[in-house]
Write an enzyme that holds these catalytic residues in place. Structure first.
Site, PDB file in Angstrom:
ATOM      1  N   GLU A  50       0.821  -1.209   0.000  1.00  0.00           N
ATOM      2  CA  GLU A  50       0.000   0.000   0.000  1.00  0.00           C
ATOM      3  C   GLU A  50       0.860   1.266   0.000  1.00  0.00           C
ATOM      4  O   GLU A  50       0.541   2.235  -0.684  1.00  0.00           O
ATOM      5  CB  GLU A  50      -0.951   0.018   1.196  1.00  0.00           C
ATOM      6  CG  GLU A  50      -2.082  -1.005   1.124  1.00  0.00           C
ATOM      7  CD  GLU A  50      -2.950  -0.848  -0.111  1.00  0.00           C
ATOM      8  OE1 GLU A  50      -2.934   0.217  -0.747  1.00  0.00           O
ATOM      9  OE2 GLU A  50      -3.656  -1.820  -0.453  1.00  0.00           O
ATOM     10  N   TYR A 133      -6.156   6.987   3.641  1.00  0.00           N
ATOM     11  CA  TYR A 133      -6.344   5.879   2.701  1.00  0.00           C
ATOM     12  C   TYR A 133      -5.663   4.603   3.175  1.00  0.00           C
ATOM     13  O   TYR A 133      -6.276   3.535   3.252  1.00  0.00           O
ATOM     14  CB  TYR A 133      -5.837   6.233   1.298  1.00  0.00           C
ATOM     15  CG  TYR A 133      -5.608   4.974   0.507  1.00  0.00           C
ATOM     16  CD1 TYR A 133      -6.696   4.273  -0.022  1.00  0.00           C
ATOM     17  CD2 TYR A 133      -4.338   4.400   0.398  1.00  0.00           C
ATOM     18  CE1 TYR A 133      -6.520   3.051  -0.674  1.00  0.00           C
ATOM     19  CE2 TYR A 133      -4.158   3.191  -0.246  1.00  0.00           C
ATOM     20  CZ  TYR A 133      -5.245   2.521  -0.781  1.00  0.00           C
ATOM     21  OH  TYR A 133      -5.072   1.326  -1.391  1.00  0.00           O
ATOM     22  N   ASP A 151      -9.611   5.884  -2.493  1.00  0.00           N
ATOM     23  CA  ASP A 151      -8.400   6.273  -3.224  1.00  0.00           C
ATOM     24  C   ASP A 151      -8.816   6.875  -4.567  1.00  0.00           C
ATOM     25  O   ASP A 151      -9.994   7.106  -4.813  1.00  0.00           O
ATOM     26  CB  ASP A 151      -7.481   5.062  -3.425  1.00  0.00           C
ATOM     27  CG  ASP A 151      -7.983   4.170  -4.541  1.00  0.00           C
ATOM     28  OD1 ASP A 151      -9.218   4.073  -4.706  1.00  0.00           O
ATOM     29  OD2 ASP A 151      -7.153   3.591  -5.260  1.00  0.00           O
TER      30      ASP A 151
END
Length: 362
Positions: A50, A133, A151
């Site tokens: 991520e 996020y 996102d």
DNA sequence: GAAACGTGGCA
DNA sequence: TTGCCAAGTTT
């Protein structure tokens, strides 16, 4: 089914059914077939991917993800690594504050949390480099929490589903509310990944494949406008041009003079060849007096590099230095090991301009 | 809220 | 070729 009834009860099954059939297989992902065989997501892998994926394409991330797991298989390994080695491994991926925060975050998780990532959004959000996020994504994907993930992909899908006229980023709170409504209690992580896959493959920025979309019967943009025109965004500002000079010194043993940049700011903590400041000045030639030491500096062309908020034109100078000049602030690095240094792309361009074979395979 | 912060691919 | 875009965060 009407748009007004597109709530979790309707949207999630539609999307998850699509995801079960059309999900992407990615190195960091536990896909539905893998989950069916009992595989569970590794929070370290989820976090690492991520962070790498922030503002970065899937294609670019794949090789770096593999490299990092090979070098540092567990979060404790990354916590124990030298920051300089992490910067070297990150070189070329961009947004280097991510690498510095990655290292800090690994240390916090290893030393303050016993090597386990926090399993809820609030705890995750307190970690370096983990924002709204990423915290929601890790909570949903790694810990099956009911977190709403928003996102760029999800913003695009949501903005089209509801034909949201408010431009970004002002529309984000409304979008977050809508995603929260749609996110199911069951499989929230797959729902998040499905929304992102949908945005990446079907609900693409240009030429979306609406005929293949599981939401084609529920999409307001498809009925009232051209879906491609969403999300609305404020116009971009022009990129200014900045000028500077870079000095590539080569000694008799084929070593190049390098130094380290400050830890914060642009290319923070990365390695560079000496150079001038990068100014908005456009008044012509750079003086070789700006070089790091007296030498027979010879102009060898310019390189251009585009950063997020400005374009850089670097005049490159080269000099062959007989005996190693005094170099309190930097060091001489053999050309053969240049490719293993923490050199950002712009510096590789400058060095290649002066030494065309510098990064060629041996 | 706005600006800073990288890089590469694609139309 | 130029501009847009990619799983954002920090200050």
């Amino acid at each position: 089914m009407t748009l007004d009834t597109l709530k979790a009860a309707d949207a999630a099954p539609l999307l998850l059914d699509w995801y079960d059939r059309h999900h992407r297989d990615l190195p960091w992902r536990v896909s539905p077939p893998m989950a069916a065989r009992g595989a569970v997501a590794d929070p370290y892998h989820v976090w690492l991917s991520e962070v790498m994926l922030q503002q970065t394409t899937v294609q670019a991330v794949k090789a770096y993800f593999d490299k990092f797991l090979r070098l540092w298989p567990r979060v404790e390994d990354l916590a124990a690594a030298e920051t300089e080695e992490v910067m070297k491994a990150w070189a070329g991926l961009g947004y280097y504050a991510r690498a510095r925060n990655l290292k800090k975050c690994a240390e916090v998780v290893a030393r303050e949390h016993g090597g386990r990532f926090p399993d809820r959004e609030e705890g995750l959000k307190s970690l370096p480099g983990v924002g709204d996020y990423t915290a929601a994504a890790i909570a949903a994907i790694a810990f099956n929490r009911h977190s709403a993930v928003l996102d760029g992909n999800v913003e695009r899908v949501i903005s089209r589903l509801y034909a949201i006229e408010t431009p970004l980023p002002a529309a984000k709170p409304e979008m977050r509310r809508l995603v929260s409504e749609l996110t199911p209690l069951d499989r929230p992580g797959d729902f998040a990944q499905a929304m992102m896959d949908l945005g990446a493959t079907i609900c693409a920025p240009k030429r979306p494949a609406c005929a293949l979309c599981p939401f084609r019967g529920n999409c307001r943009a498809l009925t009232v406008a051209d879906p491609e025109t969403f999300p609305r965004k404020a116009a971009r500002k022009e990129k200014p041009l900045r000028l500077g000079a870079a000095f590539v010194a080569i000694d008799r043993s084929d070593a190049v003079y390098l130094r380290k940049r400050a830890d914060s700011g642009l290319l923070g903590g990365m390695t560079e060849v000496p150079g001038t400041d990068w100014t908005a000045r456009r008044d012509g030639e750079t003086s070789i007096e700006a070089g790091p030491f007296a030498a027979a500096w010879e102009a060898c062309g310019t390189v251009t590099h585009v950063f997020t908020h400005f374009e850089l034109r670097l005049s490159v100078y080269r000099a062959e230095v007989g005996d190693m000049a005094a170099c309190a602030e930097g060091w001489w690095e053999p050309i053969a090991s240049l490719k293993a240094q923490a050199l950002p792309t712009v510096m590789k361009k400058a060095i290649t301009q002066a030494i065309p074979h510098a990064f060629k395979a041996v």
